[in-house]
Scaffold this active site. Structure first.
Site, PDB file in Angstrom:
ATOM      1  N   GLU A 138       0.821  -1.217   0.000  1.00  0.00           N
ATOM      2  CA  GLU A 138       0.000   0.000   0.000  1.00  0.00           C
ATOM      3  C   GLU A 138       0.851   1.261   0.000  1.00  0.00           C
ATOM      4  O   GLU A 138       0.449   2.298  -0.527  1.00  0.00           O
ATOM      5  CB  GLU A 138      -0.959   0.016   1.188  1.00  0.00           C
ATOM      6  CG  GLU A 138      -2.112  -0.986   1.079  1.00  0.00           C
ATOM      7  CD  GLU A 138      -1.750  -2.366   1.604  1.00  0.00           C
ATOM      8  OE1 GLU A 138      -0.564  -2.611   1.921  1.00  0.00           O
ATOM      9  OE2 GLU A 138      -2.666  -3.222   1.688  1.00  0.00           O
ATOM     10  N   PHE A 154     -11.891  -7.429  13.910  1.00  0.00           N
ATOM     11  CA  PHE A 154     -10.807  -7.871  13.044  1.00  0.00           C
ATOM     12  C   PHE A 154     -10.480  -6.783  12.020  1.00  0.00           C
ATOM     13  O   PHE A 154     -11.360  -6.280  11.329  1.00  0.00           O
ATOM     14  CB  PHE A 154     -11.212  -9.165  12.317  1.00  0.00           C
ATOM     15  CG  PHE A 154     -10.155  -9.646  11.359  1.00  0.00           C
ATOM     16  CD1 PHE A 154      -8.915 -10.063  11.815  1.00  0.00           C
ATOM     17  CD2 PHE A 154     -10.403  -9.659   9.993  1.00  0.00           C
ATOM     18  CE1 PHE A 154      -7.930 -10.482  10.920  1.00  0.00           C
ATOM     19  CE2 PHE A 154      -9.432 -10.081   9.091  1.00  0.00           C
ATOM     20  CZ  PHE A 154      -8.188 -10.499   9.560  1.00  0.00           C
ATOM     21  N   MET A 165      24.171   8.614   2.557  1.00  0.00           N
ATOM     22  CA  MET A 165      24.018   9.916   3.201  1.00  0.00           C
ATOM     23  C   MET A 165      24.286   9.818   4.705  1.00  0.00           C
ATOM     24  O   MET A 165      24.913  10.707   5.284  1.00  0.00           O
ATOM     25  CB  MET A 165      22.615  10.461   2.932  1.00  0.00           C
ATOM     26  CG  MET A 165      22.423  11.883   3.401  1.00  0.00           C
ATOM     27  SD  MET A 165      23.625  12.986   2.645  1.00  0.00           S
ATOM     28  CE  MET A 165      22.672  13.680   1.320  1.00  0.00           C
TER      29      MET A 165
END
Ligand SMILES: Cc1ncc(C[n+]2csc(CCOP(=O)(O)OP(=O)(O)O)c2C)c(N)n1
Lengths: 177, 577
Positions: free
Chosen positions: B67, B129, B492
């Site tokens: 996602e 749930f 970095m």
């Protein structure tokens, strides 16, 4: 951080009456580690518009920034800040006290009279006093009564009306243009 | 006039239809002209997926592999197209996986609508749930959000969501819709939202502020423009160029403002901030008037605020009133949309050239060129540099490509050295600095602008945060060009360890997998370059590929990005080495 002096400010926020806004607004204070001294929310004079009154201890530079962040929220109509001198405000305190004291301690009756407190209810075990006013007045009453013992004590958030006019209705009209 | 009457009567006899909430969600998206959405299914959003199946010819749903990838893809889509990106997910873990992308979109003002499924309303608050309070969780990182528990409320909520996401200062919104609301049937009508009572997307320009700004600019001896993404978001590029050229003002950009003015423009003096160019950082503390346009004085740009442009009068062109005086106290704030305010500023400005002042930028550029740039892009010592890879991409793309970067050294190097001829060509995570942003964002960018060359540039660290989106690239046949600059370090962070932590490289060294094999595992053409002599041909081959292409370039392990304003230092203390 500005070195300017901190003082109590009352923030009045006019908002749409929507779920979740309290969260958004309190988060703005939380992120900056600002403790909310008191908070009240209620309907305002305009239908469908809610009003928050939040008291915080801050300096003016930072309260201005906070107001900007609050107004940025989509459902906030307008936010103002005032020093406590610029508003007419009330706080209400409730005191629960043993009933026997009312009859046995003469001084308590005098304290009630002098402080303009109001007896809300009396029963065998306890009575409840209500006192509205400035915070100091309520605290003074608290100090006087605590000598005798207070069973419960609570104070409301500050509610305020400004001395200055707040043109929310007119503002709403400009929004809808 | 006649056409108007027709539309009016048409809206008047709007037909209502009885449909389910989930169908309504899809129909709302269609009504908002959404053609591509990114997401991942699950129990609480399944009714919507079922409708998406039905409406496949109208809306293309892209199944990302995570996602987070969906939000970054939606962001990439939004950033290159200027339209709202859309991501959808199921409740609970699906919804929480969106949060990183939402937070990123919030701080970078990217218009995005996220739709999440939620457990049925009678279970709300019961720890059912896959129930999470996603509205509560996303509140601090959304421009607006809400939960819908009744089908009849869906159209208004989504209309409002799209309007809020794209208007004014854009941002992400989230609409959480319970499963029962998705099943429920109701009479569907969709009306686009054109205003929200309490919301003023574009503030009124304060009377006189433009004139006051113009006066200060006209009297300035050393005026300096710094612009940010606000220019890109309001599509004010032409207006900005007109102002810059007429008044002869050197102009520098924040990382999100990159590409609004072409790199080659003589008055474009480079990037601001921590790893920006020498001249614009130094001269911020020399100018007499600082004109900030659509930028928010991020601390990565300003360094120590107490030593930032104290000598200058500050003019701030800004759409978000909360940004004014937030970090830097302004002398004049010009509120409004930059396209509008800059257009109105132009006729008030005197033509000027400020040749001596501009020369100061050129002189400092020369110093930076000799000390840093030359060695970065035309290195002579062994070991490939990130800079020469970017340079080679410039050669092949002729500055026409959209560059999507991840976060780290390669990001700074890419932004410093990429040539941008077109606006909306630099897609990067600025405010949040989200590793893993690059690869999925490139997918969204390529799908929004298939005609453009989209080059994703990542470090070996960030690439592995969302490497699974190679699967999405493969499945979608998205012809993105993927470059990984492999220094076998979290570069970095390693640079900071070297400079500020005595070279104690705690957990920054990476033992990497066979990246080429992984890309090939996803059926993506792949190549690895380890020698300078192979670089040019490999970049050429990649850029000429019609399909997705993966290129790993093994660069020097301990290369550093300079110049650098150490964090908390003043911009004038920018270090060249
Ligand atoms: C999600 C996330 N986690 C951690 C960081 C901190 N961080 C910033 S840059 C960086 C190193 C990036 O390494 P790499 O992707 O290999 O790129 P390089 O700097 O070597 O070009 C890290 C860990 C971050 N920005 N984002």
């Amino acid at each position: 951080m500005s070195t300017e002096k901190e003082q109590l400010y009352a923030v009045s926020i006019y908002t749409e009456n929507n779920i979740g806004l309290l969260n958004r607004i309190s988060a703005i204070f939380q992120r900056r580690h600002i403790n909310i001294e008191s908070l009240n929310t209620s309907p305002s004079e305009i239908e469908g518009v809610s009003k928050f009154t939040i008291v915080v201890n801050m300096n003016e530079v930072n309260i201005k920034k906070i107001i900007g962040q609050i107004e940025k929220q989509v459902e906030v109509i307008k936010a103002y800040y005032h020093s406590l001198d610029d508003i007419i405000y009330q706080i209400s305190g409730l005191f629960k006290i043993k009933s026997e004291l009312l009859f046995e301690e003469r001084q308590i009756q005098n304290i009630i009279k002098e402080s303009n407190a109001r007896i809300v209810t009396v029963n065998k075990e306890f009575f409840v006093l209500e006192k509205s006013g400035k915070k100091e007045e309520i605290v003074t009453l608290y100090n006087k009564l605590s000598v005798f013992g207070i069973m419960q004590y609570t104070r409301s958030g500050l509610i305020a009306i400004t001395k200055e006019e707040m043109k929310i209705s007119e503002l709403l009209e400009t929004y809808s243009n | 006039m006649e056409t108007q009457t027709i539309t009016n009567t048409e809206t008047a006899k709007k037909v209502t239809e009885r449909i389910s909430g989930s169908e309504a969600i899809v129909r709302c998206l269609i009504a908002e002209d959404v053609k591509i959405i990114y997401g991942y299914p699950g129990g609480a959003i399944m009714p919507v997926y079922d409708e998406l199946y039905k409406y496949q010819d109208k809306i293309h749903h892209v199944l990302t592999r995570h996602e987070q990838g969906a939000t970054h893809a939606a962001q990439g889509f939004a950033r290159i197209s200027g339209q709202v990106g859309v991501a959808i997910a199921t409740s609970g873990p699906g919804a929480t996986n969106l949060i990183t992308g939402i937070a990123d979109a919030q701080i970078d003002s990217t218009p995005m609508v996220c739709i999440t499924g939620q457990v049925p309303s009678h279970l709300l608050g019961s720890d059912a749930f896959q129930e999470t309070d996603i509205v509560g969780i996303s509140t601090p990182v959304t421009k607006w959000n809400c939960q819908v528990t009744k089908a009849a409320d869906i159209p208004a909520a989504l209309a409002k969501a799209f309007y809020i996401a794209k208007s004014g200062r854009p941002g992400p919104v989230l609409v959480d819709i319970t499963k029962d609301a998705q099943f429920e049937e109701f009479d569907f009508v969709y009306e686009k939202c054109e205003k929200v009572r309490s919301y003023l997307p574009i503030p009124k320009t304060v009377a006189g502020s433009l004139e006051a700004a113009a006066k200060i600019i006209n009297e300035a001896k050393k005026p300096f423009i710094i612009w940010g993404q606000g220019v890109v978001l309001s599509e004010a590029e032409q207006e900005l160029i007109a102002v810059v050229e007429k008044a002869g003002i050197p102009a520098a950009w924040t990382i999100l403002g990159a590409s609004a003015i072409a790199t080659s423009h003589p008055l474009n003096v480079g990037m601001l901030g921590m790893h920006g160019n020498y001249a614009p950082n130094k001269l911020t503390n020399e100018c007499d008037v600082l004109i900030a346009i659509g930028m928010r004085f991020d601390d990565r740009v300003t360094g120590d605020l107490n030593k930032y442009a104290k000598q200058a009068k500050v003019i701030h062109f800004e759409i978000d009133p909360a940004e004014v005086d937030k970090n830097v106290k302004t002398d004049v704030a010009v509120l409004g949309d930059a396209k509008d305010t800059l257009a109105k500023l132009l006729p008030l400005l005197n033509a000027n050239s400020h040749i001596d002042w501009h020369q100061q930028f050129k002189d400092l550029y020369k110093i930076e060129y000799n000390k840093v740039i030359k060695n970065d892009i035309y290195p002579t010592k062994e070991g490939l540099t990130m800079g020469e890879v970017i340079h080679q991409i410039n050669v092949e793309s002729k500055g026409e490509a959209a560059i999507v970067t991840d976060v780290g050294q390669h990001q700074m190097i890419a932004c410093r050295y990429a040539d941008f001829n077109k606006t909306k060509s630099n897609i990067t995570s600025g405010g949040l600095g989200t590793m893993g942003f690059g690869l999925p964002a490139a997918i969204g960018a390529k799908m929004a602008a298939p005609e453009r060359e989209v080059v994703s540039i990542s470090g070996d660290g960030g690439y592995q945060m969302t490497i699974q989106e190679l699967g999405t690239i493969f499945q979608q046949k998205a012809a993105v060009k993927i470059v990984v600059l492999n220094n076998e370090f979290l570069g970095m962070v390693r640079q900071w360890q070297q400079l500020f932590f005595d070279r104690r490289y705690a957990s920054t060294e990476m033992t990497n997998p066979n990246f080429v094999a992984i890309a090939e595992g996803y059926y993506i053409k792949a190549k690895k370059v380890t020698k300078r002599s192979e670089l040019a041909d490999a970049v050429k081959e990649m850029m000429e590929s019609k399909e997705a292409y993966f290129l790993e370039v093994c660069v020097e392990k301990e290369g550093n990005v300079f110049p650098m304003v150490p964090s908390g230092a003043s911009v004038s203390d920018i270090r060249l080495e």
